[in-house]
Design a protein around this motif. Structure first.
Motif, short mmCIF file in Angstrom:
data_model
loop_
_atom_site.label_atom_id
_atom_site.label_comp_id
_atom_site.label_asym_id
_atom_site.label_seq_id
_atom_site.Cartn_x
_atom_site.Cartn_y
_atom_site.Cartn_z
N ASP B 148 6.17 12.12 7.04
CA ASP B 148 5.89 12.28 6.21
C ASP B 148 5.88 10.48 5.58
O ASP B 148 6.91 10.47 4.75
N GLU B 149 4.52 10.86 4.97
CA GLU B 149 4.78 9.50 4.31
C GLU B 149 4.77 9.92 2.66
O GLU B 149 4.88 8.52 2.20
N ASN B 150 5.68 10.93 2.46
CA ASN B 150 5.94 11.03 0.71
C ASN B 150 7.04 10.96 1.29
O ASN B 150 7.97 10.50 0.29
N VAL B 151 8.08 10.31 2.28
CA VAL B 151 9.59 9.62 3.01
C VAL B 151 9.88 8.52 2.73
O VAL B 151 9.46 8.49 4.01
N ASP B 165 20.13 1.22 16.01
CA ASP B 165 18.79 1.29 17.50
C ASP B 165 17.84 2.46 16.31
O ASP B 165 17.25 2.65 16.23
N VAL B 166 19.32 2.82 14.89
CA VAL B 166 18.79 4.19 14.36
C VAL B 166 17.56 3.22 13.59
O VAL B 166 16.74 4.35 12.67
N ALA B 167 18.10 2.42 13.47
CA ALA B 167 17.52 1.89 11.96
C ALA B 167 15.83 1.76 12.30
O ALA B 167 15.08 1.36 11.85
N GLN B 168 16.06 0.92 14.14
CA GLN B 168 14.46 1.02 14.54
C GLN B 168 14.08 2.02 14.51
O GLN B 168 12.76 1.74 13.94
N LEU B 169 14.62 3.02 14.76
CA LEU B 169 13.67 4.27 14.91
C LEU B 169 13.06 4.83 13.09
O LEU B 169 12.29 4.54 12.86
N MET B 170 14.03 4.43 12.19
CA MET B 170 13.46 4.96 10.58
C MET B 170 11.66 3.49 10.69
O MET B 170 11.49 4.61 9.94
N ALA B 171 12.52 2.46 10.87
CA ALA B 171 11.05 1.96 10.70
C ALA B 171 9.77 2.52 11.34
O ALA B 171 9.06 2.61 10.55
N GLY B 173 8.74 5.03 12.14
CA GLY B 173 8.31 6.18 11.07
C GLY B 173 7.88 6.53 9.94
O GLY B 173 7.78 7.36 9.57
N GLY B 174 7.71 4.62 9.68
CA GLY B 174 6.76 5.35 8.65
C GLY B 174 7.94 4.35 6.93
O GLY B 174 8.18 4.67 5.89
N ILE B 175 9.58 4.35 7.66
CA ILE B 175 10.21 4.02 6.71
C ILE B 175 10.03 2.81 6.22
O ILE B 175 10.95 2.01 6.50
N LYS B 176 10.24 2.67 5.00
CA LYS B 176 10.21 1.47 3.86
C LYS B 176 10.92 0.74 3.32
O LYS B 176 11.41 -0.60 3.35
N GLY B 177 11.95 1.43 3.32
CA GLY B 177 13.42 1.73 2.67
C GLY B 177 15.01 1.81 2.41
O GLY B 177 14.77 3.11 3.63
N ILE B 178 15.57 0.39 3.37
CA ILE B 178 16.50 1.77 3.84
C ILE B 178 18.07 1.18 3.56
O ILE B 178 18.21 0.18 3.10
N TRP B 179 19.15 2.13 3.77
CA TRP B 179 20.35 1.67 2.44
C TRP B 179 21.00 1.86 3.23
O TRP B 179 21.30 3.25 3.93
N ASN B 180 21.65 1.23 3.59
CA ASN B 180 22.56 0.96 5.10
C ASN B 180 23.82 1.04 4.56
O ASN B 180 24.77 -0.14 3.76
N ASP B 190 10.07 -7.58 8.38
CA ASP B 190 10.61 -8.12 6.09
C ASP B 190 9.58 -6.58 5.66
O ASP B 190 9.84 -7.16 4.70
N ASP B 191 9.08 -6.31 6.46
CA ASP B 191 8.48 -4.89 5.94
C ASP B 191 8.86 -3.95 5.53
O ASP B 191 8.93 -2.74 4.75
N VAL B 192 10.36 -3.77 5.79
CA VAL B 192 11.44 -2.60 5.61
C VAL B 192 12.47 -3.52 4.58
O VAL B 192 13.02 -4.45 5.17
N VAL B 193 12.77 -3.05 3.47
CA VAL B 193 13.83 -3.24 2.27
C VAL B 193 15.33 -2.57 2.85
O VAL B 193 15.39 -1.27 3.64
N VAL B 194 15.86 -3.66 2.83
CA VAL B 194 17.51 -3.06 4.25
C VAL B 194 17.91 -3.47 2.54
O VAL B 194 18.96 -4.28 2.12
N GLN B 195 18.86 -2.72 2.17
CA GLN B 195 19.80 -2.54 1.08
C GLN B 195 21.35 -1.72 1.41
O GLN B 195 21.20 -0.81 1.83
N ASP B 196 22.32 -2.92 1.33
CA ASP B 196 23.65 -2.69 1.95
C ASP B 196 24.56 -2.15 0.89
O ASP B 196 25.03 -3.05 -0.47
N THR B 197 25.46 -0.75 1.14
CA THR B 197 26.25 -0.54 0.49
C THR B 197 27.59 -0.64 1.59
O THR B 197 27.44 0.94 2.14
N SER B 198 28.26 -1.14 1.90
CA SER B 198 29.54 -0.72 2.41
C SER B 198 30.86 -0.76 1.74
O SER B 198 31.21 -1.34 1.12
#
Lengths: 215, 215
Positions: B148-151, B165-171, B173-180, B190-198
DNA sequence: TTCGATTAAAGAAAATATTCATTATTATTT
DNA sequence: AAATAATAATGAATATTTTCTTTAATCGAA
């Protein structure tokens, strides 16, 4: 001039502290791969950070590395967990059993990192008297009667408009560290540590970096 | 040298971005008190921060203040919410419906800040097929079929060992921002933004500041 | 043993963020 | 109308954090 004159002499820099749990997670994975030693060089390469930053961060702990070898994985894990306060189990009260408070009650990961929520407080009659994940919910007025000196940590997940007042109540009740999940800046004396963790602040950074903002 | 050469030209400083939601919360309280204008001086005094920091932070948005008056509360709220991406509702997938993932599904506050979790993925047969707070949980293999390109946002709450691994899967699959939410440092292009929130990183800072650590 | 390569550690330099100082503006008071 | 006080905005100075550079140590190979 800011009214808080926090003298930071000798304090470990917050950026360093925030990175340490990442090193810890990395080391635990290394341990599972049966690695006995890891060098800062390798940590840095695998994590995509600067190698000297790794050594500098680790230098705040008591560990020393061996030239040409690196750090002993097991020892470093132990030192880091201890340094970060993850080995000692702290009891905590949760203030505000709304959706975010609820959320935290569902997260068992906290136990592994040294925090055990032993009771929750709220004002909503619908939740008072119930238990979530084994944690009983009381009316906030019960807090004052409890006065358990073994509970020094309070988690603040009340609506923004009550944040400051509840924080003052917490401080008055002997809470020494407030984990503040509200976006409100809490103002208290120097004897209480306030750690801000606004999820939405992180969300804002992510949105911004994703270019949701035109400029 | 770090392998990421992120050129930060013109980027809003992260510390500023993180403070903005606090200003927003403050402004919303001011609005409830029917204040029409607030000055940086007042914001600063009430929040215990430096007044020039407030003006500097706000200067990254398009708002301009009036000398001798301050900023218009309603306008500033609107500008900030827009600037932070809280007005536009983003759909998100959640990866990892364990205790932390579960926790986030219980937090309805996210909706108000522009994020709506529309589906969750896991590998545990015990949770697949169920729904939590109206969000259906699928096997992670279903993700690829969805596309779904809207997600564009993915929330990462899997155990540490699967994070990369899951992050790579997400990328993929078209995910552009990962809230980690894992303590693992994710390495992606560089095309995927990763925001760390531990959460545990914040816990570590609080413990340290509370003096759990001897020195 | 000697040499070369790898590394931790410590200090210097650079980049970044915060605080301070100044200026110009404008409501309010005199 | 003039003076005063409060304020936003801007640039300079300071403090902090990160990155770079150098040094010394030591493992392994020749």
């Amino acid at each position: 001039m800011s009214s808080e004159n926090k003298k930071k002499e000798g304090l470990v820099p917050e950026p360093s502290l925030r990175r340490m749990p990442c090193y810890l997670a990395y080391l635990k994975l290394a341990k599972r791969r049966n690695q006995e030693f890891v060098s800062s060089t390798h940590i840095a390469r695998d994590m995509g950070v600067d190698p000297t930053q790794v050594t500098k961060d680790l230098s705040y702990t008591s560990i020393v590395g061996k030239t040409r070898v690196g750090y002993e994985v097991n020892a470093l894990i132990e030192v880091l967990e201890d340094f970060l306060g993850f080995t000692k189990l702290d009891k905590a009260y949760l203030f505000g059993a709304g959706s975010l408070g609820n959320a935290l009650l569902h997260d068992h990961g906290l136990d592994q990192y040294g925090l055990k929520i032993v009771a929750a407080f709220d004002v909503d009659p619908k939740v008072i008297g119930r238990s979530i994940e084994g944690v009983p919910i009381f009316h906030v007025s019960e807090f004052e009667k409890m006065k358990d000196e073994n509970v020094q940590v309070g988690i603040l997940t009340v609506p923004a408009e009550f944040a400051q007042d509840v924080a003052q109540l917490m401080a008055a009740g002997g809470i020494k560290g407030i984990w503040n999940f509200t976006p409100i800046r809490i103002r208290l004396g120097d004897d209480v540590v306030v750690q801000d963790t606004s999820l939405y602040a992180h969300l804002a950074v992510m949105f911004n970096r994703m270019g949701h903002v035109k400029k």
